[in-house]
Design a protein around this motif. Structure first.
Motif, short mmCIF file in Angstrom:
data_model
loop_
_atom_site.label_atom_id
_atom_site.label_comp_id
_atom_site.label_asym_id
_atom_site.label_seq_id
_atom_site.Cartn_x
_atom_site.Cartn_y
_atom_site.Cartn_z
N THR A 285 0.83 -1.21 0.00
CA THR A 285 0.00 0.00 0.00
C THR A 285 0.87 1.26 0.00
O THR A 285 0.60 2.21 -0.74
CB THR A 285 -0.94 0.00 1.23
OG1 THR A 285 -1.76 -1.17 1.17
CG2 THR A 285 -1.82 1.23 1.25
N VAL B 161 0.57 3.74 -3.13
CA VAL B 161 0.04 5.10 -2.94
C VAL B 161 1.08 6.15 -3.34
O VAL B 161 0.78 7.11 -4.06
CB VAL B 161 -0.40 5.30 -1.46
CG1 VAL B 161 -0.67 6.78 -1.17
CG2 VAL B 161 -1.64 4.47 -1.17
N THR B 162 2.32 5.96 -2.88
CA THR B 162 3.36 6.96 -3.17
C THR B 162 3.78 6.92 -4.63
O THR B 162 4.09 7.97 -5.22
CB THR B 162 4.59 6.75 -2.25
OG1 THR B 162 5.04 5.39 -2.36
CG2 THR B 162 4.23 7.06 -0.80
N ASP C 184 1.77 6.22 -7.10
CA ASP C 184 0.69 6.92 -7.82
C ASP C 184 0.85 8.44 -7.73
O ASP C 184 0.63 9.16 -8.71
CB ASP C 184 -0.68 6.49 -7.26
CG ASP C 184 -1.19 5.20 -7.89
OD1 ASP C 184 -0.74 4.86 -9.00
OD2 ASP C 184 -2.01 4.52 -7.25
N ARG D 109 2.10 14.51 1.61
CA ARG D 109 1.48 13.17 1.52
C ARG D 109 2.56 12.09 1.45
O ARG D 109 2.44 11.04 2.09
CB ARG D 109 0.57 13.10 0.29
CG ARG D 109 -0.72 13.89 0.43
CD ARG D 109 -1.51 13.86 -0.86
NE ARG D 109 -2.00 12.52 -1.16
CZ ARG D 109 -2.34 12.10 -2.38
NH1 ARG D 109 -2.23 12.92 -3.42
NH2 ARG D 109 -2.79 10.89 -2.58
N SER E 26 3.47 9.09 4.34
CA SER E 26 3.54 7.65 4.02
C SER E 26 4.89 7.06 4.42
O SER E 26 4.95 5.96 4.98
CB SER E 26 3.30 7.42 2.52
OG SER E 26 1.96 7.65 2.18
#
Length: 329
Positions: free
Chosen positions: A11, A15-16, A18, A56, A60
């Motif tokens: 994950t 996420v990072t 993306d 963000r 993460s």
């Protein structure tokens, strides 16, 4: 192994990656290499990102502490993200050796090499997943590994993979069939790239090259690997089942006969492949040299489905017996 740990890592990578894919306007795999580098260094290395994206990303990365994860958890989390990227942008050279094959190659290598320190080469390293799978199994040993790969994105992922796992791997971004500037190694592992090699002038430098038309790249990789192996070295190749049945097989057969000893051929379960004609085996070779003897009988086996634990256990006992018998000889 905790699935949640693997999922947690996947994950974070996903996420990072993306976020960076959008910010840098690049492919998912390129963004994954960027985020892997960030995670390894513990900071955002890219310039020109907007502040919200940086916050963000930092959030993460702060939630992941690599020292809290086992090496296999890190490898599998990163591998899942690579597989996602490969599905988004399918290319014929972007394929990963299945974990079960990597684990089995690691088991065979463990049987052949008992030294605490040895050198290892994968001349078609790709993302470095096969090397990582094998090296994770050899814990407690000191392995000096090398890998070569022509694809820039894949070799970058292999570099990140090695860093995240703390593995000692020297990587070369080059055509692996050109001269490799490495010392001869104790062992070679390779999921052979199958197909024709387009550069006939380079192929002509090899004994397995054909007189007209393109030579099979998988034949050339076997010869190249042998050139870079020490006398007595172990070479483990994932091969197409029809390797010795093609129209170019005579040249390969002669090369193997003159330079190598066939220790065994282990056919992988058909259930591992979408089509039966795509089936593969593991070819176990040893480079000839002083004191190197051929086995009384080569190890010929057909692996049962890996999910059949009883049949698999019986097969491993048989293979263990073969190794014990041949070590006595």
């Amino acid at each position: 192994m905790s699935v949640s740990q693997v999922e947690k890592l996947f994950t974070a990578f996903n996420v990072t990656a993306d976020i960076l894919k959008e910010e840098l306007d690049c492919t998912y795999l390129e963004a994954l290499a960027e985020t892997g580098e960030n995670l390894f260094h513990g900071s955002v290395l890219q310039e020109g990102l907007n502040e919200f994206a940086i916050k963000r990303l930092e959030k993460s990365y702060q939630e992941i502490h690599l020292e809290d994860f086992a090496k296999e958890e890190i490898r599998r989390g990163f591998q899942l993200a690579i597989l996602k990227g490969m599905q988004e942008n399918i290319q014929p050279n972007h394929q990963m050796t299945p974990d079960s094959i990597g684990m089995f190659i690691g088991y065979l290598l463990d049987k052949f090499i008992t030294a605490e320190e040895y050198s290892l080469l994968d001349p078609a390293a790709g993302t470095g997943n096969l090397l990582a799978t094998v090296m994770n199994q050899q814990q407690g040993r000191k392995i000096a590994a090398a890998g070569s790969e022509i694809d820039e994105v894949l070799i970058r992922l292999a570099y990140i993979n090695a860093n995240l796992l703390g593995h000692d791997v020297e990587l070369f971004n080059q055509d692996s069939l050109e001269p490799l500037f490495i010392d001869p190694v104790d062992a070679v592992i390779c999921d052979l790239p199958v197909g024709f090699y387009p550069a006939d002038n380079k192929a002509a430098d090899f004994e397995v090259s054909v007189d007209s038309g393109h030579t099979y790249s998988h034949h050339l990789f076997i010869e190249q690997s042998t050139r870079h192996a020490k006398e007595g070295a172990c070479l483990l190749f994932v091969i197409p089942n029809g390797l010795f049945e093609s129209e170019q097989a005579n040249k390969l057969h002669d090369y193997i006969k003159n330079n190598l000893i066939i220790q065994g051929v282990i056919q992988l379960p058909d259930s591992m492949f979408k089509h039966k004609h795509a089936g593969k085996s593991i070819l176990i070779l040893q480079k000839k040299g002083e004191g190197v003897k051929a086995p009384k009988q080569a190890l010929l086996a057909e692996l049962p489905p890996m999910s059949d634990s009883r049949a698999m256990g019986s097969m491993l006992a048989r293979i263990d017996g073969w190794f014990a018998e041949n070590k006595k000889a």
